[in-house]
Design a protein around this motif. Structure first.
Motif, mmCIF file in Angstrom:
data_model
loop_
_atom_site.group_PDB
_atom_site.id
_atom_site.type_symbol
_atom_site.label_atom_id
_atom_site.label_comp_id
_atom_site.label_asym_id
_atom_site.label_seq_id
_atom_site.Cartn_x
_atom_site.Cartn_y
_atom_site.Cartn_z
ATOM 1 N N ALA A 5 0.872 -1.181 0.000
ATOM 2 C CA ALA A 5 0.000 0.000 0.000
ATOM 3 C C ALA A 5 0.907 1.228 0.000
ATOM 4 O O ALA A 5 1.596 1.487 0.986
ATOM 5 C CB ALA A 5 -0.915 -0.008 1.221
ATOM 6 N N LEU A 39 -6.489 -5.516 3.691
ATOM 7 C CA LEU A 39 -6.017 -4.129 3.829
ATOM 8 C C LEU A 39 -6.913 -3.354 4.805
ATOM 9 O O LEU A 39 -6.417 -2.552 5.602
ATOM 10 C CB LEU A 39 -5.987 -3.432 2.462
ATOM 11 N N ALA A 89 -8.400 1.234 -0.815
ATOM 12 C CA ALA A 89 -7.617 1.742 -1.943
ATOM 13 C C ALA A 89 -8.516 1.892 -3.155
ATOM 14 O O ALA A 89 -9.346 1.021 -3.446
ATOM 15 C CB ALA A 89 -6.469 0.773 -2.264
ATOM 16 N N ALA A 136 -1.436 -1.350 -4.039
ATOM 17 C CA ALA A 136 -2.653 -0.586 -3.723
ATOM 18 C C ALA A 136 -2.287 0.882 -3.585
ATOM 19 O O ALA A 136 -1.369 1.230 -2.835
ATOM 20 C CB ALA A 136 -3.291 -1.104 -2.435
ATOM 21 N N LEU A 159 -5.177 5.778 -1.481
ATOM 22 C CA LEU A 159 -5.542 5.202 -0.182
ATOM 23 C C LEU A 159 -6.384 6.161 0.651
ATOM 24 O O LEU A 159 -6.208 7.384 0.594
ATOM 25 C CB LEU A 159 -4.268 4.845 0.595
#
Lengths: 193, 193
Positions: free
Chosen positions: B61, B104, B112, B137, B140
């Protein structure tokens, strides 16, 4: 053959888990499965099962022309053939470098005069303590060796960057091979960015 | 919860092994162990045991400043704390991208807007069909989420190249994290050669 010990044991002092019992579920020469009775970090009771095939080694054998040796064998758990790097399990009480020398002789029929440890990684740490040790082998010499009877292997020499491209593009999907090639490329320098 | 199917089955047409039986040795919600009775490539009789925790996902991420989120948790099979990337198991019949979104949210408390599959790797194919899918990803946004009760997690944002250096130098040893960071660095370009 020396029996592989049960891992992990005992609890680390800073573990948020408490282990109450260890029950051996299964053991053959290649795999040990242990179910641990635990108190979880939130205080609830449960089990945590660990599958341990032992540690393994993976070898990037690079010749004077910058080519790396790939080996092909059949992966039973995935029911498919694949190219990868030479490697295999570290036997109980075997030194990892000794295991790497043995696997390179068995799978590649090579001895190396120059060995460099590149690093080590945990493969699937949620269920296993298995650690993979990556080596760069150079100053290579062919020997006559005998493969283990269950292993069916063909071999090819390919430029290191081509091997890395196979990992980038999904043609070679062994995590240990990709990591070993990445670290070998970084050590040797060149265009493998 | 849907039960995880036994893998592999059946024999591939080009397999040099023949499978005669499959015996389930162990099953809990996180791990299945199956012993297959086989005829080996050399014609001898034997067993081949497979430990299957299912597939998993790992997520780099990356925020607008090129920083990646690391999470820290306790690895029971290795009895130690470690930094890694968010990720976890793909549930039976779950889409891998859905699993990545769920992990996540659970581990990083992030959603994301931009997901890119980076590749997939076999973690320990000698004993398992487990495949790890790597994702990048971006775009965010923080959400309020609730971690699973058994996971104890702290988090830090760090430049992508610093995270890669941790993998190079043995400070972050998850194979899936190293592979995901390597592929993310290559996709994003920059100094991570």
């Amino acid at each position: 053959m020396t029996q592989r010990p049960t891992r992990p044991t005992p609890d680390a002092p800073d573990s948020p888990w408490r282990t109450l019992r260890a029950t051996e579920i299964y053991r053959n020469p290649w795999l040990t499965v242990t179910e641990f009775g635990v108190t979880r970090p939130d205080g609830s009771a449960g089990v945590y099962s660990v599958a341990d095939p032992g540690d393994n080694v993976t070898i990037a054998a690079v010749d004077g022309e910058g080519r790396v040796l790939l080996v092909r064998d059949f992966i039973f758990p995935l029911q498919r053939w694949s190219w990868s790097l030479p490697g295999g399990a570290v036997e109980p009480e075997e030194d990892p470098l000794a295991a790497a020398r043995r696997e390179l002789a068995e799978e590649a029929e090579l001895v190396a005069g120059d060995w460099l440890p590149l690093g080590s990684f945990w493969l699937t740490p949620g269920i296993s303590p298995q650690t993979s040790l990556c080596f760069l082998a150079r100053d290579l010499r062919a020997i006559a060796a005998r493969s283990e009877p269950t292993e069916v292997i063909s071999r090819v020499w390919t430029p290191l960057d081509d091997a890395l491209d196979r990992c980038r593009h999904g043609e070679m999907r062994h995590a240990t091979a990709a990591l070993t090639l990445w670290l070998a490329r970084e050590h040797l320098g060149g265009s493998g960015a």
